[in-house]
Design a protein around this motif. Structure first.
Motif, PDB file in Angstrom:
ATOM      1  N   SER A  25      54.258  68.420  56.832  1.00  0.00           N
ATOM      2  CA  SER A  25      54.648  67.724  58.053  1.00  0.00           C
ATOM      3  C   SER A  25      56.090  67.266  57.916  1.00  0.00           C
ATOM      4  CB  SER A  25      53.733  66.528  58.338  1.00  0.00           C
ATOM      5  OG  SER A  25      53.907  65.515  57.368  1.00  0.00           O
ATOM      6  N   ASP A  36      62.794  76.156  56.557  1.00  0.00           N
ATOM      7  CA  ASP A  36      62.181  77.232  55.795  1.00  0.00           C
ATOM      8  C   ASP A  36      62.196  77.019  54.279  1.00  0.00           C
ATOM      9  OD1 ASP A  36      64.833  77.723  55.095  1.00  0.00           O
ATOM     10  OD2 ASP A  36      65.024  79.457  56.393  1.00  0.00           O
ATOM     11  N   SER A  42      60.505  80.220  52.678  1.00  0.00           N
ATOM     12  CA  SER A  42      60.149  81.359  53.526  1.00  0.00           C
ATOM     13  C   SER A  42      61.394  81.926  54.215  1.00  0.00           C
ATOM     14  CB  SER A  42      59.107  80.933  54.575  1.00  0.00           C
ATOM     15  OG  SER A  42      59.640  79.926  55.410  1.00  0.00           O
ATOM     16  N   GLN A  93      60.989  82.919  58.925  1.00  0.00           N
ATOM     17  CA  GLN A  93      60.082  82.002  59.622  1.00  0.00           C
ATOM     18  C   GLN A  93      60.075  80.659  58.915  1.00  0.00           C
ATOM     19  OE1 GLN A  93      56.676  84.548  58.923  1.00  0.00           O
ATOM     20  NE2 GLN A  93      55.830  83.119  57.425  1.00  0.00           N
ATOM     21  N   PRO A  94      59.702  79.597  59.630  1.00  0.00           N
ATOM     22  CA  PRO A  94      59.609  78.291  58.967  1.00  0.00           C
ATOM     23  C   PRO A  94      58.406  78.252  58.025  1.00  0.00           C
ATOM     24  CG  PRO A  94      58.991  78.121  61.291  1.00  0.00           C
ATOM     25  CD  PRO A  94      59.447  79.523  61.058  1.00  0.00           C
ATOM     26  N   LEU A  95      58.474  77.378  57.039  1.00  0.00           N
ATOM     27  CA  LEU A  95      57.323  77.150  56.178  1.00  0.00           C
ATOM     28  C   LEU A  95      56.172  76.616  57.026  1.00  0.00           C
ATOM     29  CD1 LEU A  95      58.873  75.442  53.020  1.00  0.00           C
ATOM     30  CD2 LEU A  95      57.715  77.661  53.090  1.00  0.00           C
ATOM     31  N   ALA A  96      54.970  77.084  56.731  1.00  0.00           N
ATOM     32  CA  ALA A  96      53.784  76.649  57.461  1.00  0.00           C
ATOM     33  C   ALA A  96      52.591  76.746  56.521  1.00  0.00           C
ATOM     34  CB  ALA A  96      53.562  77.531  58.692  1.00  0.00           C
ATOM     35  N   VAL A  97      51.495  76.140  56.907  1.00  0.00           N
ATOM     36  CA  VAL A  97      50.269  76.241  56.124  1.00  0.00           C
ATOM     37  C   VAL A  97      49.905  77.711  55.994  1.00  0.00           C
ATOM     38  CG1 VAL A  97      47.797  75.726  56.133  1.00  0.00           C
ATOM     39  CG2 VAL A  97      49.442  73.948  56.755  1.00  0.00           C
ATOM     40  N   SER A 121      49.273  71.738  53.177  1.00  0.00           N
ATOM     41  CA  SER A 121      49.637  70.874  54.308  1.00  0.00           C
ATOM     42  C   SER A 121      51.141  70.635  54.274  1.00  0.00           C
ATOM     43  CB  SER A 121      48.886  69.534  54.260  1.00  0.00           C
ATOM     44  OG  SER A 121      49.286  68.781  53.139  1.00  0.00           O
TER      45      SER A 121
END
Length: 145
Positions: free
Chosen positions: A111, A43, A61, A66-70, A109
Motif C-alpha cells: 500500500s 515500480d 517491476s 508495470q507498477p508493483l502489485a500483489v 501486500s
C-alpha cells in the motif's frame, strides 16, 4: 510469510549452507528503515535496514513496465542489470552481495507509493540465488511506515 507478520517491520532470512549472502537463519526486527531514492517509484520497493550488517532489499517491476502489485514475480534478475521482461531482485548485507542473481519474489501486500512519497506497507517473500549457485537465500520482509 508467517515469520514476517509478528508485528512491526521485520526481515527474516533463511540461507542454505553455501549461500554467499546469508548462510543460516536470522530474524531482524527493524526499528527504523531508510528509504533510498527509488522508493518514490511505483515500480520499485527499495529499503535500507540500518543494523550492524546494513541490509538492503530491492524488489522491482520496472523492466516489466508495470507498477508493483500483489502477485508472484518469476525469473528475477539482479536489480540494476535486469532486462526487459524480467523483474529485479537484490538482497544484500553484511558486506556480501551477488554479481548475478536469479530467483523470484511474491508480493503478499502493498500500500502507498508515489502518491504520498513512500510505501505505507509492504510484505513479500523471496528466493534469491547468487552467481548461478544452487544454494538459496529465502525469506520475507514486512515493512510498516
Amino acid at each position: 510469510v508467517a515469520p514476517c507478520l509478528a508485528g512491526g517491520s521485520i526481515v527474516y532470512l533463511d540461507g542454505d549452507p553455501g549461500d554467499g549472502v546469508h548462510p543460516g537463519i536470522e530474524t531482524i526486527s527493524v526499528p527504523s528503515w531508510l528509504a533510498v531514492p527509488s522508493n518514490l517509484d511505483v515500480d520499485t520497493f527499495s529499503y535500507y535496514v540500518e543494523t550492524p550488517a546494513d541490509w538492503s532489499l530491492t524488489f522491482s517491476s520496472r523492466q516489466l513496465g508495470q507498477p508493483l502489485a500483489v502477485g508472484r514475480y518469476d525469473n528475477a534478475m539482479l536489480f540494476g542489470s535486469d532486462r526487459a521482461g524480467h523483474p529485479g531482485l537484490l538482497i544484500q548485507g553484511d558486506s556480501r552481495s551477488c554479481s548475478n542473481v536469479s530467483g523470484w519474489f511474491q508480493i503478499e501486500s502493498i500500500s502507498g507509493g508515489p502518491d504520498n512519497g513512500t510505501f505505507h506497507t509492504f510484505t513479500a517473500t523471496f528466493e534469491q540465488h547468487c552467481d548461478d549457485l544452487s544454494a538459496a537465500l529465502r525469506g520475507c520482509v514486512h515493512f510498516e511506515n
